[in-house]
Design a protein around this motif. Structure first.
Motif, PDB file in Angstrom:
ATOM      1  N   ILE A 110      -6.961 -17.369   1.123  1.00  0.00           N
ATOM      2  CA  ILE A 110      -6.667 -17.790  -0.255  1.00  0.00           C
ATOM      3  C   ILE A 110      -7.782 -17.349  -1.187  1.00  0.00           C
ATOM      4  CG2 ILE A 110      -5.115 -19.667   0.413  1.00  0.00           C
ATOM      5  CD1 ILE A 110      -7.197 -21.639  -0.006  1.00  0.00           C
ATOM      6  N   GLY A 111      -8.968 -17.128  -0.627  1.00  0.00           N
ATOM      7  CA  GLY A 111     -10.048 -16.576  -1.447  1.00  0.00           C
ATOM      8  C   GLY A 111      -9.708 -15.159  -1.889  1.00  0.00           C
ATOM      9  N   THR A 112      -9.180 -14.359  -0.963  1.00  0.00           N
ATOM     10  CA  THR A 112      -8.746 -12.999  -1.291  1.00  0.00           C
ATOM     11  C   THR A 112      -7.737 -13.027  -2.434  1.00  0.00           C
ATOM     12  OG1 THR A 112      -9.024 -12.300   0.979  1.00  0.00           O
ATOM     13  CG2 THR A 112      -7.604 -10.955  -0.382  1.00  0.00           C
ATOM     14  N   ALA A 113      -6.769 -13.933  -2.303  1.00  0.00           N
ATOM     15  CA  ALA A 113      -5.730 -14.020  -3.326  1.00  0.00           C
ATOM     16  C   ALA A 113      -6.300 -14.495  -4.657  1.00  0.00           C
ATOM     17  CB  ALA A 113      -4.617 -14.953  -2.858  1.00  0.00           C
ATOM     18  N   GLY A 114      -7.454 -15.177  -4.622  1.00  0.00           N
ATOM     19  CA  GLY A 114      -8.027 -15.697  -5.864  1.00  0.00           C
ATOM     20  C   GLY A 114      -9.126 -14.823  -6.440  1.00  0.00           C
ATOM     21  N   LEU A 115      -9.408 -13.669  -5.800  1.00  0.00           N
ATOM     22  CA  LEU A 115     -10.498 -12.831  -6.310  1.00  0.00           C
ATOM     23  C   LEU A 115     -10.062 -12.087  -7.577  1.00  0.00           C
ATOM     24  CD1 LEU A 115     -12.170 -11.154  -3.216  1.00  0.00           C
ATOM     25  CD2 LEU A 115     -13.078 -12.950  -4.662  1.00  0.00           C
ATOM     26  N   PRO A 116     -10.770 -12.300  -8.677  1.00  0.00           N
ATOM     27  CA  PRO A 116     -10.342 -11.732  -9.945  1.00  0.00           C
ATOM     28  C   PRO A 116     -10.207 -10.213  -9.940  1.00  0.00           C
ATOM     29  CG  PRO A 116     -12.163 -13.266 -10.266  1.00  0.00           C
ATOM     30  CD  PRO A 116     -12.001 -13.095  -8.802  1.00  0.00           C
ATOM     31  N   HIS A 117     -11.117  -9.509  -9.226  1.00  0.00           N
ATOM     32  CA  HIS A 117     -11.037  -8.042  -9.311  1.00  0.00           C
ATOM     33  C   HIS A 117      -9.848  -7.504  -8.530  1.00  0.00           C
ATOM     34  CE1 HIS A 117     -13.179  -8.326  -5.475  1.00  0.00           C
ATOM     35  NE2 HIS A 117     -12.911  -7.077  -5.243  1.00  0.00           N
ATOM     36  N   VAL A 118      -9.313  -8.315  -7.596  1.00  0.00           N
ATOM     37  CA  VAL A 118      -8.103  -7.897  -6.891  1.00  0.00           C
ATOM     38  C   VAL A 118      -6.874  -8.229  -7.737  1.00  0.00           C
ATOM     39  CG1 VAL A 118      -6.713  -8.219  -4.828  1.00  0.00           C
ATOM     40  CG2 VAL A 118      -9.194  -8.188  -4.649  1.00  0.00           C
ATOM     41  N   ILE A 119      -6.840  -9.440  -8.283  1.00  0.00           N
ATOM     42  CA  ILE A 119      -5.685  -9.864  -9.084  1.00  0.00           C
ATOM     43  C   ILE A 119      -5.451  -8.923 -10.257  1.00  0.00           C
ATOM     44  CG2 ILE A 119      -4.822 -11.665 -10.617  1.00  0.00           C
ATOM     45  CD1 ILE A 119      -6.217 -13.697  -8.871  1.00  0.00           C
ATOM     46  N   VAL A 120      -6.551  -8.529 -10.914  1.00  0.00           N
ATOM     47  CA  VAL A 120      -6.415  -7.767 -12.152  1.00  0.00           C
ATOM     48  C   VAL A 120      -5.764  -6.412 -11.891  1.00  0.00           C
ATOM     49  CG1 VAL A 120      -8.637  -6.572 -12.169  1.00  0.00           C
ATOM     50  CG2 VAL A 120      -7.611  -7.302 -14.320  1.00  0.00           C
ATOM     51  N   ARG A 121      -5.842  -5.942 -10.635  1.00  0.00           N
ATOM     52  CA  ARG A 121      -5.210  -4.666 -10.305  1.00  0.00           C
ATOM     53  C   ARG A 121      -3.700  -4.727 -10.532  1.00  0.00           C
ATOM     54  NH1 ARG A 121      -8.158  -0.881  -9.899  1.00  0.00           N
ATOM     55  NH2 ARG A 121      -6.136  -0.075 -10.389  1.00  0.00           N
ATOM     56  N   PHE A 122      -3.123  -5.919 -10.424  1.00  0.00           N
ATOM     57  CA  PHE A 122      -1.675  -6.020 -10.571  1.00  0.00           C
ATOM     58  C   PHE A 122      -1.247  -6.101 -12.031  1.00  0.00           C
ATOM     59  CE2 PHE A 122      -2.725  -7.193  -6.319  1.00  0.00           C
ATOM     60  CZ  PHE A 122      -1.848  -6.395  -5.620  1.00  0.00           C
ATOM     61  N   PHE A 123      -2.223  -6.132 -12.933  1.00  0.00           N
ATOM     62  CA  PHE A 123      -1.898  -6.026 -14.357  1.00  0.00           C
ATOM     63  C   PHE A 123      -1.695  -4.565 -14.760  1.00  0.00           C
ATOM     64  CE2 PHE A 123      -4.152 -10.092 -14.196  1.00  0.00           C
ATOM     65  CZ  PHE A 123      -3.335 -10.892 -14.975  1.00  0.00           C
ATOM     66  N   THR A 124      -2.079  -3.641 -13.855  1.00  0.00           N
ATOM     67  CA  THR A 124      -2.085  -2.235 -14.274  1.00  0.00           C
ATOM     68  C   THR A 124      -0.765  -1.501 -14.030  1.00  0.00           C
ATOM     69  OG1 THR A 124      -2.867  -1.465 -12.122  1.00  0.00           O
ATOM     70  CG2 THR A 124      -4.560  -2.021 -13.733  1.00  0.00           C
ATOM     71  N   VAL A 125       0.179  -2.119 -13.305  1.00  0.00           N
ATOM     72  CA  VAL A 125       1.439  -1.410 -13.036  1.00  0.00           C
ATOM     73  C   VAL A 125       2.470  -1.741 -14.121  1.00  0.00           C
ATOM     74  CG1 VAL A 125       1.109  -1.236 -10.558  1.00  0.00           C
ATOM     75  CG2 VAL A 125       2.187  -3.266 -11.511  1.00  0.00           C
ATOM     76  N   PRO A 126       3.485  -0.874 -14.301  1.00  0.00           N
ATOM     77  CA  PRO A 126       4.395  -1.068 -15.435  1.00  0.00           C
ATOM     78  C   PRO A 126       5.275  -2.310 -15.355  1.00  0.00           C
ATOM     79  CG  PRO A 126       4.561   1.180 -14.562  1.00  0.00           C
ATOM     80  CD  PRO A 126       3.721   0.399 -13.609  1.00  0.00           C
ATOM     81  N   LYS A 127       5.721  -2.709 -14.163  1.00  0.00           N
ATOM     82  CA  LYS A 127       6.748  -3.748 -14.093  1.00  0.00           C
ATOM     83  C   LYS A 127       6.475  -4.760 -12.990  1.00  0.00           C
ATOM     84  CE  LYS A 127       9.902  -0.713 -13.609  1.00  0.00           C
ATOM     85  NZ  LYS A 127      11.117   0.090 -13.441  1.00  0.00           N
ATOM     86  N   VAL A 128       7.205  -5.871 -13.038  1.00  0.00           N
ATOM     87  CA  VAL A 128       7.091  -6.908 -12.009  1.00  0.00           C
ATOM     88  C   VAL A 128       7.443  -6.347 -10.640  1.00  0.00           C
ATOM     89  CG1 VAL A 128       8.009  -9.112 -11.214  1.00  0.00           C
ATOM     90  CG2 VAL A 128       7.577  -8.754 -13.646  1.00  0.00           C
ATOM     91  N   SER A 129       8.545  -5.601 -10.571  1.00  0.00           N
ATOM     92  CA  SER A 129       8.946  -5.058  -9.267  1.00  0.00           C
ATOM     93  C   SER A 129       7.871  -4.105  -8.746  1.00  0.00           C
ATOM     94  CB  SER A 129      10.299  -4.350  -9.370  1.00  0.00           C
ATOM     95  OG  SER A 129      10.313  -3.459 -10.460  1.00  0.00           O
ATOM     96  N   ASP A 130       7.175  -3.418  -9.667  1.00  0.00           N
ATOM     97  CA  ASP A 130       6.084  -2.530  -9.246  1.00  0.00           C
ATOM     98  C   ASP A 130       4.898  -3.317  -8.710  1.00  0.00           C
ATOM     99  OD1 ASP A 130       7.473  -0.274  -9.968  1.00  0.00           O
ATOM    100  OD2 ASP A 130       6.712  -0.296 -12.018  1.00  0.00           O
ATOM    101  N   ALA A 131       4.671  -4.515  -9.272  1.00  0.00           N
ATOM    102  CA  ALA A 131       3.570  -5.346  -8.776  1.00  0.00           C
ATOM    103  C   ALA A 131       3.816  -5.747  -7.330  1.00  0.00           C
ATOM    104  CB  ALA A 131       3.396  -6.584  -9.665  1.00  0.00           C
ATOM    105  N   ARG A 132       5.077  -6.100  -7.015  1.00  0.00           N
ATOM    106  CA  ARG A 132       5.402  -6.436  -5.629  1.00  0.00           C
ATOM    107  C   ARG A 132       5.170  -5.240  -4.717  1.00  0.00           C
ATOM    108  NH1 ARG A 132      11.219  -8.152  -7.288  1.00  0.00           N
ATOM    109  NH2 ARG A 132      10.914 -10.173  -8.312  1.00  0.00           N
ATOM    110  N   LYS A 133       5.725  -4.076  -5.107  1.00  0.00           N
ATOM    111  CA  LYS A 133       5.597  -2.882  -4.271  1.00  0.00           C
ATOM    112  C   LYS A 133       4.138  -2.520  -4.077  1.00  0.00           C
ATOM    113  CE  LYS A 133       9.851  -0.872  -5.951  1.00  0.00           C
ATOM    114  NZ  LYS A 133      10.271  -0.118  -7.142  1.00  0.00           N
TER     115      LYS A 133
END
Lengths: 590, 92
Positions: A257-280
């Motif tokens: 859960i620490g991995t899931a809460g690390l800000p520098h990892v989370i912010v990477r998912f702001f960079t893709v165009p869409k929600v479905s892209d975030a999952r992929k």
């Protein structure tokens, strides 16, 4: 060319590649600087996330730690990969739909509170700085080990490179350099692993080689041979753990859960165009990470086997040259306690502390260890970190493989450092200035502030890398516990619990953070002599305490939110909005 | 509300519940809590519990995310909330 010139060549080539990419992908707006314009392809983002994620610790230290911990090494393997399942299923798609720039952005908006935002920024900076110092140190060590450059200059060169692409390129520059860095680091990790698997088992796939028979005619599998050899020497069997089940459980959970809460990892998912892209993108990231993480246990086991085989009961004068070269650097030390001229390898510390050496060599050419010997039979000190770095030498691989490993470890350290520096600078320029203390900033001014914050953060990180206060190295592993206990519950509840409100979230974050900090500080700095299972709360070590911190956070947040006023309607509408992939994110300026 | 957002969310939670149960069983179950029992079983040169802890769990993690991607794509389309078509989504 000798190994050192090759190393210079490989490092120079990879660095010019990174700088080239940085110049090509220079950021022009805050959106490009913070989230690469939000237009990164999921596969590219997956690679960037993997490089961002796999630090000097994953690349250099992990296989060595597994080699010496055996089964217990699984806490890192499962902890640092299982977190991506949590991230992909519970956080990434919703945060992408939310569609802002930072983690404190989400917390500040969801909990309609500047206080919540500032608390999140504090958690973020605390987590990221403890983490980044270790990376700069890693850069320094690789430079000094392979290129004979003092650690100081090694760190300065590292800072300059990160400066180039983090400050100029922002997230855009970082993302595309990280893609390149991933390719360099995974190639550098797999090549020696494949060579060694071939050497020991005749099977080129390390993941399969780990279960295969050793090609020495004994008919034993790698793991059975390890178990047998180690128990004969008095060690615990390799496939048995030494930690208690509850501690293994707590550490694995805290890392996940620490991995899931690390800000520098989370912010990477702001960079893709869409929600479905975030999952992929989370899926691709985990494939790229799993490639290294399933190889690491094989590397660890082979390394341990090789180490025992070549070292134990060997006359010092006959021992392989890598033993002597690492002894020269001081990461191996040998004290011939029984005076038989042979190296004996057994459990326990050979002498007190890290080795210090006298100026004279002994008659057989070995270095004279000055430390007070212990009463154990063990005569060898070996630093765990050398396993990956020494592997190519241990297996007598060609020089270019050694050069490759150097370039790979630099890629791992630099990519992680850049990602961390970016979230630090973003949270300062965006969350503290633009959204809290200097709301009138224009986009241009904010971009300038972000660059200035990045420069400052690099300076501080470099200082911590060159001159680490004693605690930094020890604290790096605890960044996960802090993230688990503070940010993760607040984000998760913000998405899945509509009744969660400002009061509950702030109390939870602070309680989780402070509890974990105090527990870690007590056992690491205040009373380190009591740092053993007898004194731990429920038998949980400081490494695993983030799990308890998270439970405290969740409990307090839920109880307090139920006793206080619910969140206002526009926040509830926002939660409804992020739960649905389609449609536009709501503008959240209020 | 024009779409059945409530129904979508409920179905989403069911998918999450199922996948996270598997996540928990392979890692914390097979790899940690049941490791001693599973270690009695040989598995391609590994002890089974050890294999789950250092290899198997990671493969299942990867598979879980791709199963999730697939299930959610289907669910998104079923409830008409897919974002696969709106290519020019405007962000704030």
């Amino acid at each position: 060319m000798d190994a050192q010139s090759l190393t210079y060549l490989f490092v120079a080539l990879s660095f010019s590649l990174y700088i080239g990419i940085a110049i090509w992908s220079r950021a022009g707006s805050t959106k490009e600087f913070y989230v690469a314009g939000g237009g990164v392809h999921p596969i590219a983002n997956g690679m960037a996330t993997a490089a961002d994620w796999m630090s000097a610790a994953s690349f250099i230290s992990m296989a060595g730690i597994i080699a010496f911990m055996g089964y217990d090494g699984a806490v890192y393997l499962m902890g640092w990969t299982g977190g991506y399942v949590i991230l992909a299923l519970l956080l990434a798609p919703y945060l992408r739909k939310f569609g802002q720039f930072t983690v404190p952005d989400f917390i500040g908006t969801r909990y309609y509170s500047t206080t919540a935002r500032v608390v999140a920024v504090i958690c973020l900076i605390l987590i990221s700085f403890t983490y980044v110092a270790g990376q700069m140190r890693g850069v320094g060590i690789v430079f000094s080990q392979f290129l004979n450059i003092p650690i100081f200059w090694g760190v300065v060169v590292g800072m300059a490179i990160v400066f180039m692409y983090a400050v100029l390129g922002g997230m855009k520059g970082i993302t595309y350099t990280q893609v390149a860095q991933y390719c360099v680091l995974i190639f550098a990790y797999l090549v020696p692993a494949i060579f060694i698997s071939m050497l020991i088992t005749g099977i080129p796939i390390p993941q399969i080689g780990l279960g295969a028979e050793v090609a020495d005619g004994s008919g034993l599998s790698v793991l059975d041979k390890l178990d047998q050899t180690l128990t004969e020497l008095g060690f615990a069997a390799y496939t048995q753990g030494a930690k208690s089940t509850i501690d293994v459980f707590a550490i694995t959970m805290a890392l996940m859960i620490g991995t899931a809460g690390l800000p520098h990892v989370i912010v990477r998912f702001f960079t893709v165009p869409k929600v479905s892209d975030a999952r992929k993108s989370a899926g691709y990231a985990l494939i790229f990470i799993a490639l290294l993480y399933t190889t690491a246990p094989a590397v660890g086991a082979f390394a341990r086997l090789n180490f025992v085989d070549t070292v134990h009961n060997t006359q010092y004068s006959d021992v392989a040259s890598w033993f002597k070269s690492w002894e020269n650097i001081g990461l191996i030390g040998w004290e011939d306690k029984n005076q038989d001229g042979r190296i004996q390898y057994h459990p326990g510390a050979p002498f007190e502390g890290k080795p210090t050496f006298g100026p004279e060599r002994r008659a057989d050419g070995s270095r004279d260890v000055l430390n007070t010997p212990t009463s154990s039979d063990n005569e060898v000190y070996v630093d765990r970190d050398i396993m990956v770095l020494a592997n190519p030498e241990i297996a007598a691989l060609p020089d270019w493989v050694i050069a490759l490993v150097a370039a790979g470890s630099l890629a791992a350290a630099l990519s992680t450092a850049a990602g961390l520096l970016l979230v630090i600078s973003t949270s300062v320029s965006h969350d503290l200035l633009k959204k809290t203390f200097a709301r009138g900033l224009t986009d241009k001014q904010e971009l300038f502030a972000a660059r200035l914050a990045a420069v400052t953060a690099i300076g501080i990180a470099g200082y911590l890398g060159i001159d680490p206060p004693g605690f930094v190295a020890q604290v790096v592993a605890f960044a996960f516990g802090l993230a688990a206990a503070s940010l993760f519950p607040a984000i998760l509840l913000g998405i899945f619990d509509k009744r969660m409100n400002r009061e509950g979230a702030i109390t939870g974050m602070l309680a989780g953070l402070i509890f974990s900090l105090v527990y870690i500080a007590y056992f690491k700095f205040v009373a380190p002599e009591t740092n053993s299972a007898d004194y731990w709360l429920l038998g949980i070590s400081p490494e695993g305490i983030g799990t308890v911190g998270a439970v405290i956070n969740f409990t307090l947040a839920i109880v307090i939110s139920r006793c206080t006023a619910p969140a206002p309607d526009h926040v509830l509408a926002m939660v409804d909005n992020i739960r649905i992939p389609s449609g536009v994110s709501q503008p959240q300026d209020h | 509300m024009k779409q059945d957002n409530h129904g979508y969310w409920k179905a989403n939670l069911r998918i999450l519940g199922a996948l996270l149960s598997i996540w928990f069983i392979v890692s914390f179950g097979f790899g940690i809590l049941l490791v001693e029992e599973l270690n009695q079983i040989p598995f391609f040169g590994f002890k089974l519990g050890f294999w789950w802890a250092q290899q198997g769990a990671i493969y299942v993690f990867v598979a879980l995310i791709f199963v999730y991607i697939h299930l959610m794509q289907k669910l998104d389309r079923k409830y008409g909330v897919s974002d696969e078509d709106d290519s020019s989504e405007e962000q704030s």
